[in-house]
Scaffold this motif. Structure first.
Motif, short mmCIF file in Angstrom:
data_model
loop_
_atom_site.label_atom_id
_atom_site.label_comp_id
_atom_site.label_asym_id
_atom_site.label_seq_id
_atom_site.Cartn_x
_atom_site.Cartn_y
_atom_site.Cartn_z
N LEU A 80 0.84 -1.20 0.00
CA LEU A 80 0.00 0.00 0.00
C LEU A 80 0.87 1.25 0.00
O LEU A 80 0.60 2.21 -0.72
CB LEU A 80 -0.93 -0.01 1.22
N ASP A 81 1.95 1.22 0.75
CA ASP A 81 2.88 2.36 0.79
C ASP A 81 3.47 2.64 -0.59
O ASP A 81 3.54 3.78 -1.03
CB ASP A 81 3.99 2.08 1.82
N ALA A 84 0.71 4.17 -2.81
CA ALA A 84 0.40 5.54 -2.40
C ALA A 84 1.50 6.50 -2.85
O ALA A 84 1.22 7.58 -3.38
CB ALA A 84 0.19 5.61 -0.89
N GLU A 102 -0.48 7.89 1.87
CA GLU A 102 -1.68 7.09 2.10
C GLU A 102 -2.93 7.96 2.24
O GLU A 102 -3.99 7.61 1.74
CB GLU A 102 -1.52 6.22 3.35
N GLU A 103 -2.78 9.10 2.90
CA GLU A 103 -3.91 10.01 3.06
C GLU A 103 -4.30 10.63 1.72
O GLU A 103 -5.49 10.80 1.43
CB GLU A 103 -3.59 11.11 4.08
N TRP A 136 -8.35 -2.05 2.85
CA TRP A 136 -8.10 -0.61 2.83
C TRP A 136 -8.75 0.01 1.59
O TRP A 136 -9.43 1.03 1.69
CB TRP A 136 -6.59 -0.35 2.85
#
Length: 179
Positions: A80-81, A84, A102-103, A136
């Motif tokens: 995920l990192d 992102a 991520e945000e 997520w």
């Protein structure tokens, strides 16, 4: 590429409709999931009014299936990192140290800062902790955005699973004749 009309139509209809935010293309390795996705996305985007303003392709590919056999390749994104950070770099959302990738990606999945967006996660089964990444994604994705996941496993079934299996007789004959 051998056209697979029924599958292409099914995927195109799924991508056009506002429902079903997460679509999964599942099937064995080398069956044509990625080629199918590329063909349908190209077709959709070449229409007079494209369905998506932006398409982001994340690849967690670990092998290329060659005629001589499988060949290992370096994955481009496996977490995920990674995804992102790649998104932030691709859309120019700011320097990585000054924004929280991520945000930024979560906000983009939920809203449409650039316009309706298709996020493709190719070879999802090779992602580090795919269950957590899937959860997520499912938490944040909202229409008119869509997620398209290609995977060799059945562990991640989106709102609309499409199974890619062997070719029908006509498609197989075309492939045999072309080879």
């Amino acid at each position: 590429y051998i056209a697979r009309t029924e599958l292409e139509t099914e995927l195109e209809e799924a991508l056009i409709h506002d429902r079903h935010e997460i679509i999964t293309l599942g099937g064995p390795g080398g069956i044509g999931k990625t080629s199918l996705a590329l063909t349908v996305i190209n077709s959709l985007q070449s229409k007079k009014i494209p369905r998506f303003d932006l398409i982001i392709w994340f690849s967690a590919r670990d092998i290329d299936l060659m005629l001589s056999g499988p060949k290992s390749v370096r994955t481009h994104g496996v977490s995920l990192d990674d995804f992102a950070k790649e998104y932030v770099q691709l859309v120019g959302a700011g320097p990585i140290g000054k924004v929280k990738p991520e945000e930024v990606l979560a906000t983009a999945l939920t809203s449409t800062p650039i316009g309706p967006t298709l996020y493709v996660f190719d070879n999802f089964e090779t992602v580090t902790n795919p269950a957590a990444v899937f959860k997520w994604i499912d938490t944040y994705i909202r229409p008119p955005n869509k997620i398209l996941i290609t995977t060799r496993t059945r562990d991640f079934i989106g709102d609309l699973p499409i199974t890619v299996l062997g070719m029908n007789n006509s498609e197989a004959s075309q492939l045999i004749n072309s080879v």
